[in-house]
Structure formats: C-alpha cells, structure tokens
Scaffold this motif. Structure first.
Motif, PDB file in Angstrom:
ATOM      1  N   ALA A   2       0.836  -1.210   0.000  1.00  0.00           N
ATOM      2  CA  ALA A   2       0.000   0.000   0.000  1.00  0.00           C
ATOM      3  C   ALA A   2       0.861   1.246   0.000  1.00  0.00           C
ATOM      4  N   PHE A   3       1.949   1.218   0.773  1.00  0.00           N
ATOM      5  CA  PHE A   3       2.822   2.394   0.842  1.00  0.00           C
ATOM      6  C   PHE A   3       3.526   2.637  -0.488  1.00  0.00           C
ATOM      7  N   ILE A   4       3.968   1.567  -1.147  1.00  0.00           N
ATOM      8  CA  ILE A   4       4.652   1.708  -2.433  1.00  0.00           C
ATOM      9  C   ILE A   4       3.722   2.325  -3.472  1.00  0.00           C
ATOM     10  N   ILE A   5       2.485   1.840  -3.524  1.00  0.00           N
ATOM     11  CA  ILE A   5       1.523   2.368  -4.495  1.00  0.00           C
ATOM     12  C   ILE A   5       1.213   3.827  -4.208  1.00  0.00           C
ATOM     13  N   SER A   6       0.952   4.134  -2.939  1.00  0.00           N
ATOM     14  CA  SER A   6       0.567   5.505  -2.599  1.00  0.00           C
ATOM     15  C   SER A   6       1.714   6.472  -2.801  1.00  0.00           C
ATOM     16  N   ALA A  52       2.516   9.568   7.042  1.00  0.00           N
ATOM     17  CA  ALA A  52       2.766  11.009   7.156  1.00  0.00           C
ATOM     18  C   ALA A  52       3.766  11.477   6.100  1.00  0.00           C
ATOM     19  N   LEU A  53       4.822  10.697   5.904  1.00  0.00           N
ATOM     20  CA  LEU A  53       5.811  11.047   4.883  1.00  0.00           C
ATOM     21  C   LEU A  53       5.188  11.039   3.493  1.00  0.00           C
ATOM     22  N   ASN A  54       4.349  10.042   3.248  1.00  0.00           N
ATOM     23  CA  ASN A  54       3.679   9.959   1.960  1.00  0.00           C
ATOM     24  C   ASN A  54       2.790  11.175   1.728  1.00  0.00           C
ATOM     25  N   ALA A  55       2.063  11.594   2.763  1.00  0.00           N
ATOM     26  CA  ALA A  55       1.168  12.744   2.635  1.00  0.00           C
ATOM     27  C   ALA A  55       1.943  14.025   2.359  1.00  0.00           C
ATOM     28  N   LEU A  56       3.170  14.102   2.865  1.00  0.00           N
ATOM     29  CA  LEU A  56       3.983  15.301   2.649  1.00  0.00           C
ATOM     30  C   LEU A  56       4.322  15.471   1.173  1.00  0.00           C
ATOM     31  N   TYR A  57       4.279  14.383   0.429  1.00  0.00           N
ATOM     32  CA  TYR A  57       4.550  14.450  -1.005  1.00  0.00           C
ATOM     33  C   TYR A  57       3.277  14.213  -1.811  1.00  0.00           C
ATOM     34  N   VAL A 245      13.149  14.885 -12.236  1.00  0.00           N
ATOM     35  CA  VAL A 245      13.552  13.837 -11.297  1.00  0.00           C
ATOM     36  C   VAL A 245      13.149  14.259  -9.894  1.00  0.00           C
ATOM     37  N   GLY A 246      12.949  13.280  -9.037  1.00  0.00           N
ATOM     38  CA  GLY A 246      12.640  13.561  -7.647  1.00  0.00           C
ATOM     39  C   GLY A 246      11.174  13.895  -7.429  1.00  0.00           C
ATOM     40  N   PHE A 247      10.829  14.016  -6.176  1.00  0.00           N
ATOM     41  CA  PHE A 247       9.462  14.316  -5.780  1.00  0.00           C
ATOM     42  C   PHE A 247       9.378  15.754  -5.276  1.00  0.00           C
ATOM     43  N   TRP A 248       8.186  16.304  -5.365  1.00  0.00           N
ATOM     44  CA  TRP A 248       7.950  17.658  -4.877  1.00  0.00           C
ATOM     45  C   TRP A 248       7.118  17.587  -3.606  1.00  0.00           C
ATOM     46  N   SER A 249       7.613  18.214  -2.562  1.00  0.00           N
ATOM     47  CA  SER A 249       6.861  18.285  -1.318  1.00  0.00           C
ATOM     48  C   SER A 249       5.724  19.287  -1.476  1.00  0.00           C
ATOM     49  N   ILE A 250       4.629  19.048  -0.777  1.00  0.00           N
ATOM     50  CA  ILE A 250       3.521  20.001  -0.828  1.00  0.00           C
ATOM     51  C   ILE A 250       3.904  21.327  -0.168  1.00  0.00           C
ATOM     52  N   LEU A 251       4.997  21.331   0.599  1.00  0.00           N
ATOM     53  CA  LEU A 251       5.446  22.566   1.240  1.00  0.00           C
ATOM     54  C   LEU A 251       6.267  23.441   0.297  1.00  0.00           C
ATOM     55  N   ASP A 252       6.734  22.877  -0.811  1.00  0.00           N
ATOM     56  CA  ASP A 252       7.611  23.628  -1.714  1.00  0.00           C
ATOM     57  C   ASP A 252       6.960  24.909  -2.219  1.00  0.00           C
TER      58      ASP A 252
END
Length: 353
Positions: A2-6, A52-57, A245-252
C-alpha cells in the motif's frame, strides 16, 4: 505494498486511475496502522510515519498536518517522547526524529504552532547513540538539529539582530549537509539550500521591526545574503523541474512564495545595488515559473502564483480577498509586510524634494 503504491502516485503526471488507486492504498494503510497490535508499538508507529511522509509528497497540506499530528499523538501515548537513554532503540529515535522534523517544517511553513514542544521531549530522545553510524543517521541528525535551532529562533523575537546572524553563520559553518551534493557541478545540496533559506525568512520577519543603527546594518547585510541564497535555491528547483527527477513536497510552493515575497520586500532597500535588483527580479521570475509548474498538481499553488504575479507588478495585495484568505497565516503575514513596504515606498516617491 500500500505504501509503495501511494508513494508512487505522487510523482508528477500520475494518471487519474493511479491516483484513485493511491487513495484506496492510503486508506488501507491507515486502517493497517489502526489495527496494529499495541504490543507491536514500533511497527505501528512506522506505519503512521510512512503515511505522514507519503502525505507530505501528496497534494493536500491539511492531510499531511493531520497525519503528523495523529502520529505524534500515538507516539506520545506510547511514551516514545520520554524514552530513557538505556531504552532508546534506533527505531524509536528515528520515529521521534522524523516526526519532530516534519512537525517543525509544517508549523514553520504554515505559520502555525508546533504540535509538540522541545520541553515535552526528553533530551536523550534528541541524541543518537555514538555507535549508530551511517549516512542516513547523520542526515536525520542534521535535520533534527536544524529544526530545533529554527524553533528557538522563531521564539526569539526579543533578541538582537546579531543573535540571528551568529546562529545562521554558525550553522552554515558546522553543518555537513552541504557535503551531501551528488556532483560538484551541481552546486550545494538542495536540502542545505532549502534549510538555509528558512533561516533567512525567520531573520527577515524579525529584522523588519528593528530600527537601531546596528540593526539597519544587519538588514543590509541580510538582504544581500538572502537574495543570493534565494536565487541559488530556486535555481536548484529549476534544475529538478527541467530534469523531471525527484518528488515535490507540498510545502515547496509555500516556501517558494515566501521567498518571492521576502525578496520583493528587500528590494526596496537595495535600489543602489544593481546586482541586488537584478537578483530580485530573477527570483521573482523563477518563483512564477516554478509555481506555474506546481499549479498543475496543487490548487493552492495557483492562488500563490497569482499573488506572486501581483507583487511582481508592484501592486497591493488584498489579503481579505477570497483567494488570499485561503493562504496560511505565514504567507498572509508576509503579504502584510509587503503591503506596508509598498506603502512606504509609494510615500517616499510622492514626497516633495
């Protein structure tokens, strides 16, 4: 699974079907966390931290804040925040450190109170044991130290300007984060650049109220350093965008907007420095470009892009407008500073010679 998919769904360009699957995966992940036996406290907390980490992205800052708060509440209920040195395992230290850093980041960016205070956590919880080695341990330790220092600075509104400057320079000299750069041609590490910017924003909010001669000199010194640091950080984000490349945080998006507002306010005090004026303009253009890019995945970024576009044209912001009222307290406070700075500049231009 579930974590990998999300987590995978948060990459830019995810299909609608993948996003729906991710929502279901996140729901399953939370259900798993809830149903985990209390006797398996570490595994239960690791599930919540992963969520929580997943939600941050993800795409919703409220969800991230809620999940961090939920994880902190459970960690406190389990006594993780008061773990004595002899009982402190590496897993417990990682859990509390990650949650503290996440809580500190969200509270700083949004301008809201932290959900846990330093005084509520036993000192041993902040210190990894000497025999814990590894790059990941060092990286988390550095972020934890930065978060604690930033928390103290945010509460030090009565301190002299030199206090902020000394704290900032001391951190820059001692941190090893700038050495995590994967390639010498890419400049400083993006994480180091981002954390450095947070110091400048805190100092800017403090120094705007200072009026003595020493503080005025500090303002000028801070303005030049802040402009260069802002430009360097936004350039690193532009490279990430170009390379996809990479992920964007919702805080960015929130931090990009804060930087654009700060630099626009600083511009009024550096009109006699052509390089600074040019840097400020470049920061504004980079911020607009990045916010336009992030608008495709975050409705909040669209509102922020409009606000930055307005200040780029030296126009006042109606903070009570329906769109601006949706912005977090931190950005509304910065926009109020911008309006005040603009009013002063307009008054000076209108004053008779």
């Amino acid at each position: 699974m579930a974590f990998i998919i999300s987590t995978g769904s948060n990459k830019n360009g995810a299909s609608p079907s993948m996003e729906l699957l991710a929502l279901q995966a996140r729901s399953a992940l939370l259900q798993l966390c809830t149903n985990t036996r209390e006797t398996d406290a570490v595994s239960s907390m690791q599930c919540l931290v992963a969520a929580a980490l997943n939600a941050l992205y993800g795409i919703n800052v409220e969800s991230a804040s809620y999940l961090v708060g939920l994880a902190l509440a459970k960690a406190i209920a389990l006594g993780f925040h008061r773990t004595q040195s002899q009982d402190l395992s590496q897993e417990k230290w990682r859990i509390m450190s990650v949650l503290y850093v996440l809580d500190s980041s969200i509270s700083f960016v949004l301008g809201q109170p932290a959900q846990i205070a330093d005084g509520d956590i036993s000192p041993e919880t902040f210190e990894p044991k000497p025999d814990w080695v590894g790059e990941d341990i060092q990286l988390l330790k550095e972020q934890l130290q930065h978060a604690r220092l930033l928390t103290r600075l945010r509460r030090s509104t009565g301190r002299p300007a030199m206090y902020f400057t000394t704290a900032y320079e001391s951190w820059c000299d001692s941190t090893t984060l700038k050495n995590f750069t994967p390639s010498a041609t890419e400049g400083s590490d993006p994480l180091f650049l981002q954390l450095r910017i947070r110091f400048h924003v805190v100092a800017f909010q403090h120094l705007r109220t200072a009026s003595n001669e020493q503080s005025l000199r500090q303002k000028d010194r801070h303005a030049k350093a802040a402009l260069h640091a802002s430009h360097e950080w936004l350039q690193s984000l532009e490279r990430r965008q170009d390379e996809e490349v990479g992920f964007w945080s919702i805080l960015d998006a929130y931090e990009i907007t804060a930087v654009a507002i700060m630099c626009t306010c600083l511009q009024s005090g550096i009109q006699d420095m052509p390089e600074g004026v040019m840097l400020c303009r470049n920061v504004q253009l980079l911020a607009l470009s990045l916010l336009s890019y992030l608008s495709a995945r975050s409705p909040a970024a669209t509102i922020m892009r409009k606000a930055v576009s307005t200040i780029c044209n030296a126009q006042r912001i109606n903070i009570e407008h329906e769109g601006e009222k949706k912005l977090p307290r931190k950005l509304r406070d910065l926009l109020q500073i911008y309006n005040s700075t603009l009013a002063v500049a307009e008054g000076e231009r209108a004053a008779p010679l």
